[in-house]
Design a protein around this motif. Structure first.
Motif, mmCIF file in Angstrom:
data_model
loop_
_atom_site.group_PDB
_atom_site.id
_atom_site.type_symbol
_atom_site.label_atom_id
_atom_site.label_comp_id
_atom_site.label_asym_id
_atom_site.label_seq_id
_atom_site.Cartn_x
_atom_site.Cartn_y
_atom_site.Cartn_z
ATOM 1 N N MET A 125 0.571 -1.428 0.351
ATOM 2 C CA MET A 125 -0.323 -0.067 0.157
ATOM 3 C C MET A 125 1.419 1.558 0.682
ATOM 4 O O MET A 125 2.088 1.274 0.758
ATOM 5 N N PRO A 126 0.927 2.124 -0.692
ATOM 6 C CA PRO A 126 1.318 2.977 -0.896
ATOM 7 C C PRO A 126 1.630 4.211 -0.459
ATOM 8 O O PRO A 126 -0.015 4.312 1.122
ATOM 9 N N MET A 127 2.282 5.007 0.883
ATOM 10 C CA MET A 127 2.078 5.859 1.024
ATOM 11 C C MET A 127 1.534 7.435 1.151
ATOM 12 O O MET A 127 0.880 8.050 -0.155
ATOM 13 N N ASN A 128 0.385 7.734 1.969
ATOM 14 C CA ASN A 128 -0.892 9.098 1.730
ATOM 15 C C ASN A 128 0.753 10.048 1.666
ATOM 16 O O ASN A 128 0.650 10.435 3.163
ATOM 17 N N VAL A 129 0.161 10.558 0.612
ATOM 18 C CA VAL A 129 0.794 12.442 1.144
ATOM 19 C C VAL A 129 -0.391 12.987 1.281
ATOM 20 O O VAL A 129 -1.378 13.315 1.048
ATOM 21 N N GLU A 130 0.068 13.909 2.514
ATOM 22 C CA GLU A 130 -1.335 15.517 2.903
ATOM 23 C C GLU A 130 0.037 16.434 2.771
ATOM 24 O O GLU A 130 1.208 16.216 3.167
ATOM 25 N N ARG A 131 -0.611 17.500 3.013
ATOM 26 C CA ARG A 131 -0.448 18.692 2.925
ATOM 27 C C ARG A 131 0.756 19.050 4.806
ATOM 28 O O ARG A 131 1.847 19.331 4.738
ATOM 29 N N THR A 132 0.714 17.798 5.366
ATOM 30 C CA THR A 132 1.064 17.423 6.407
ATOM 31 C C THR A 132 2.143 16.692 6.695
ATOM 32 O O THR A 132 3.039 16.529 7.544
ATOM 33 N N THR A 133 2.624 16.446 5.620
ATOM 34 C CA THR A 133 3.394 15.345 5.396
ATOM 35 C C THR A 133 4.935 15.716 5.667
ATOM 36 O O THR A 133 5.227 17.063 4.912
ATOM 37 N N ASP A 143 -1.225 16.676 -4.544
ATOM 38 C CA ASP A 143 -1.604 15.883 -5.736
ATOM 39 C C ASP A 143 -0.511 15.151 -6.587
ATOM 40 O O ASP A 143 -0.494 13.668 -6.670
ATOM 41 N N ASP A 144 0.270 16.151 -6.865
ATOM 42 C CA ASP A 144 1.150 15.848 -7.751
ATOM 43 C C ASP A 144 2.453 14.426 -7.505
ATOM 44 O O ASP A 144 2.791 13.481 -7.517
ATOM 45 N N LEU A 145 2.552 14.918 -5.812
ATOM 46 C CA LEU A 145 3.666 14.148 -4.863
ATOM 47 C C LEU A 145 2.925 12.205 -5.054
ATOM 48 O O LEU A 145 3.405 11.571 -4.630
ATOM 49 N N GLN A 146 1.468 12.281 -4.806
ATOM 50 C CA GLN A 146 0.842 11.233 -4.732
ATOM 51 C C GLN A 146 0.396 10.439 -5.155
ATOM 52 O O GLN A 146 1.128 9.592 -5.350
ATOM 53 N N VAL A 147 0.102 11.388 -6.955
ATOM 54 C CA VAL A 147 1.010 10.184 -7.963
ATOM 55 C C VAL A 147 2.130 9.525 -8.260
ATOM 56 O O VAL A 147 2.194 8.308 -8.550
ATOM 57 N N THR A 148 3.069 10.078 -7.783
ATOM 58 C CA THR A 148 4.534 10.076 -7.963
ATOM 59 C C THR A 148 4.856 8.590 -7.216
ATOM 60 O O THR A 148 5.282 7.462 -7.595
ATOM 61 N N VAL A 149 3.856 8.692 -5.799
ATOM 62 C CA VAL A 149 3.855 8.165 -4.413
ATOM 63 C C VAL A 149 3.355 6.173 -5.466
ATOM 64 O O VAL A 149 4.201 5.808 -5.177
ATOM 65 N N ASN A 150 1.989 6.885 -5.944
ATOM 66 C CA ASN A 150 1.056 5.837 -6.054
ATOM 67 C C ASN A 150 2.450 4.903 -6.696
ATOM 68 O O ASN A 150 1.704 3.608 -7.893
ATOM 69 N N GLU A 151 2.859 5.420 -8.380
ATOM 70 C CA GLU A 151 3.841 4.772 -9.777
ATOM 71 C C GLU A 151 4.765 3.893 -8.796
ATOM 72 O O GLU A 151 4.984 2.665 -9.573
ATOM 73 N N SER A 152 5.378 4.941 -8.322
ATOM 74 C CA SER A 152 6.483 3.863 -7.685
ATOM 75 C C SER A 152 6.473 2.661 -6.650
ATOM 76 O O SER A 152 6.515 2.004 -6.739
ATOM 77 N N ALA A 153 4.775 2.518 -6.006
ATOM 78 C CA ALA A 153 5.118 1.948 -5.200
ATOM 79 C C ALA A 153 4.087 0.741 -6.004
ATOM 80 O O ALA A 153 4.657 -0.676 -5.985
#
Length: 122
Positions: free
Chosen positions: A1-9, A57-67
């Motif tokens: 499961m990919p990391m969840n990226v948030e503003r506070t990350t 959003d852009d960081l989350q896309v990259t995290v999901n693709e890497s996962a």
């Protein structure tokens, strides 16, 4: 499961877990201080006049693709056949050895006989 990226990350944590996000940060023109362990995505976005939600959003896309890539690599590890591995064809070799069922009588004499060795010692 990919990391969840948030503003506070925290950026430093994100970079350690998913190094590919560095490309996204570079696309936005962001240079991150590797020693800054406290900066969050929102802080960096606001300091550079970037919409924090777009960056997240852009960081989350990259995290999901890497996962997904990591999962594909893990799945493929089970099916990789090493052509250089001599043991990889053992099962096939056993099935193909139907002609070897007959014992060569000359071979049989060479394997179990020590008579010639005993004569030479005397």
């Amino acid at each position: 499961m990919p990391m969840n990226v948030e503003r506070t990350t925290r950026i430093a944590i994100l970079l350690r877990r998913v190094p590919d996000v560095e490309d996204v940060l570079a696309w936005y023109g962001l240079e991150i201080d590797p020693d800054d362990n406290t900066a969050t995505i929102e802080e960096i976005a606001r300091a550079n006049r970037i919409d924090p939600d777009e960056l997240v959003d852009d960081l989350q896309v990259t995290v999901n693709e890497s996962a997904e890539e990591a999962d594909e690599d893990d799945d493929n590890d089970d099916y990789i056949e090493d052509d250089d591995d001599p043991d990889s064809d053992i099962e096939h070799d056993l099935d193909d050895d139907d002609d070897d069922d007959e014992i060569d009588e000359d071979e049989d004499d060479d394997w179990g006989s020590n008579e010639g060795d005993a004569d030479e010692e005397d």
